[in-house]
Design a protein around this motif. Structure first.
Motif, mmCIF file in Angstrom:
data_model
loop_
_atom_site.group_PDB
_atom_site.id
_atom_site.type_symbol
_atom_site.label_atom_id
_atom_site.label_comp_id
_atom_site.label_asym_id
_atom_site.label_seq_id
_atom_site.Cartn_x
_atom_site.Cartn_y
_atom_site.Cartn_z
ATOM 1 N N GLY A 1 66.132 20.195 51.932
ATOM 2 C CA GLY A 1 66.312 19.470 53.175
ATOM 3 C C GLY A 1 65.560 18.157 53.239
ATOM 4 O O GLY A 1 65.832 17.334 54.133
ATOM 5 N N ASN A 2 64.634 17.935 52.317
ATOM 6 C CA ASN A 2 63.862 16.686 52.302
ATOM 7 C C ASN A 2 64.481 15.606 51.425
ATOM 8 O O ASN A 2 63.945 14.495 51.352
ATOM 9 C CB ASN A 2 62.429 16.954 51.829
ATOM 10 N N LYS A 3 65.590 15.911 50.758
ATOM 11 C CA LYS A 3 66.213 14.907 49.894
ATOM 12 C C LYS A 3 66.870 13.827 50.746
ATOM 13 O O LYS A 3 67.667 14.122 51.633
ATOM 14 C CB LYS A 3 67.245 15.532 48.970
ATOM 15 N N VAL A 4 66.521 12.555 50.479
ATOM 16 C CA VAL A 4 67.073 11.444 51.255
ATOM 17 C C VAL A 4 67.992 10.551 50.419
ATOM 18 O O VAL A 4 68.815 9.820 50.969
ATOM 19 C CB VAL A 4 65.939 10.594 51.883
ATOM 20 N N VAL A 5 67.845 10.578 49.097
ATOM 21 C CA VAL A 5 68.701 9.793 48.205
ATOM 22 C C VAL A 5 68.964 10.626 46.956
ATOM 23 O O VAL A 5 68.048 11.267 46.433
ATOM 24 C CB VAL A 5 68.053 8.449 47.792
ATOM 25 N N SER A 6 70.203 10.621 46.486
ATOM 26 C CA SER A 6 70.550 11.317 45.248
ATOM 27 C C SER A 6 70.841 10.307 44.151
ATOM 28 O O SER A 6 71.498 9.277 44.395
ATOM 29 C CB SER A 6 71.774 12.217 45.453
ATOM 30 N N ALA A 7 70.349 10.605 42.955
ATOM 31 C CA ALA A 7 70.662 9.831 41.749
ATOM 32 C C ALA A 7 70.370 8.338 41.909
ATOM 33 O O ALA A 7 71.175 7.483 41.538
ATOM 34 C CB ALA A 7 72.114 10.051 41.345
ATOM 35 N N LEU A 8 69.193 8.017 42.442
ATOM 36 C CA LEU A 8 68.783 6.608 42.542
ATOM 37 C C LEU A 8 68.348 6.115 41.161
ATOM 38 O O LEU A 8 67.445 6.699 40.553
ATOM 39 C CB LEU A 8 67.623 6.475 43.525
ATOM 40 N N PRO A 9 68.924 5.039 40.630
ATOM 41 C CA PRO A 9 68.475 4.519 39.329
ATOM 42 C C PRO A 9 67.036 4.017 39.425
ATOM 43 O O PRO A 9 66.689 3.264 40.343
ATOM 44 C CB PRO A 9 69.446 3.370 39.045
ATOM 45 N N ALA A 10 66.202 4.433 38.491
ATOM 46 C CA ALA A 10 64.803 4.013 38.494
ATOM 47 C C ALA A 10 64.285 3.999 37.069
ATOM 48 O O ALA A 10 64.727 4.759 36.210
ATOM 49 C CB ALA A 10 63.955 4.941 39.355
#
Length: 317
Positions: A40-49
């Motif tokens: 429930g704390n995930k705010v962005v999925s698969a952000l390139p970094a």
């Protein structure tokens, strides 16, 4: 161009660069003091970094260095966010104007108890690296004991939690640390702690609560035989929540799991509230992640009480 527009362009440029050379990370923003990596704390999925030691690609990171420069779209993250991906877990320590984003690499997961028996923070990824090779005198003060190691702990600010001297930290390796000093900076917590093996009431209650909140469910199987020459084998399974140190699925895939590789802390009751007998090598098996049952070769009890049991298993496939 003002500073706001310049910052926006910098973050956008970093995001475009990360799309080319970065790897995907999920971003988590802790909502309370328990399990910051909860779904429930995930705010962005698969952000390139992408993470680099100095930004110039002229040297790798080295021993004792927990900080990295993060190349990513800074508009997508906030200070205190966690990023998880194949390279590991990081938290964002700083987003200083017009400067690279500072991140900390996490190698441990910690829980915190202070002045009592119930943890006030559970399951927080953190950096724990050696602070002093000399260590401190043993808390137990037993002749012949080696010095207790000193460690530097880096941790994001935890909402509603003020860390202080003599607080207790534990990690997923089942190590425990007493806080010597704690400094809250704009980068998060910088903590000096001494490792100890002293098993106090606070430690026992701490582990019991952590097991209940984030423990991994495993199966302890007890086999009983009856019937003489051709015995009938009856299996009794106990689904238990446990903290497992050094667990790796590869270690139980047809190989021997050594004592040091599988140390287990469990509650004294299964998930249905039934008491768990102490495992014995002759008639017990352990099942992890639904894999094949592994015979328990050695059991070395370390502690057995009303709330938790601590034992080390050696298992063979």
């Amino acid at each position: 161009m003002d500073g706001v527009r310049a910052q926006s362009k910098i973050y956008r440029g970093m995001g475009k660069a990360a799309q080319r050379i970065g790897l995907p990370f999920d971003v988590y923003r802790p909502s309370d003091a328990t399990d910051p990596l909860a779904t429930g704390n995930k705010v962005v999925s698969a952000l390139p970094a992408h993470f680099t030691a100095d930004g110039n690609y002229t040297k790798p990171n080295s021993y004792g260095a927990a900080t990295w420069q993060a190349m990513l779209d800074g508009a997508q993250v906030a200070v205190g966010d966690y990023l998880t991906g194949d390279p590991g877990t990081f938290f964002i320590a700083a987003r200083q104007p017009l400067l690279p984003i500072l991140a900390v690499s996490c190698n441990r997961t910690v829980s915190l108890t202070q002045g009592g028996t119930s943890p006030v923070a559970v399951g927080w990824p953190a950096s724990i690296l050696v602070e002093s090779p000399r260590g401190d005198l043993p808390v137990e003060d037993v002749a012949g004991n080696p010095a207790n190691p000193s460690w530097r702990v880096l941790l994001p600010a935890v909402a509603g939690v003020q860390i202080d001297v003599a607080d207790l930290l534990t990690d997923e390796l089942l190590r425990q640390y007493i806080v010597n000093s704690a400094e809250l900076t704009d980068l998060g917590w910088r903590i000096s702690a001494t490792q100890t093996t002293l098993l106090t009431d606070s430690v026992i209650h701490h582990y019991a609560t952590v097991i209940r909140l984030i423990g991994k469910t495993i199966t302890l199987r007890r086999q009983t035989k009856s019937g003489g020459a051709n015995p009938v084998i009856t299996n009794t399974d106990y689904s238990v929540k446990a903290l497992i140190a050094g667990y790796d699925a590869n270690l139980i895939n047809g190989t021997t799991v050594t004592v040091k590789d599988l140390r287990v802390i469990v509650g004294t009751k299964d998930v249905n509230g039934n008491a768990i007998p102490t495992p014995a090598p002759a008639d017990w098996q352990v099942i992890i992640d639904g894999g094949a049952p592994r015979s328990v070769v050695t059991v070395r009890p370390e502690y057995a009480g009303d709330q938790i049991a601590v034992f080390e298993l050696q298992s063979r496939g």
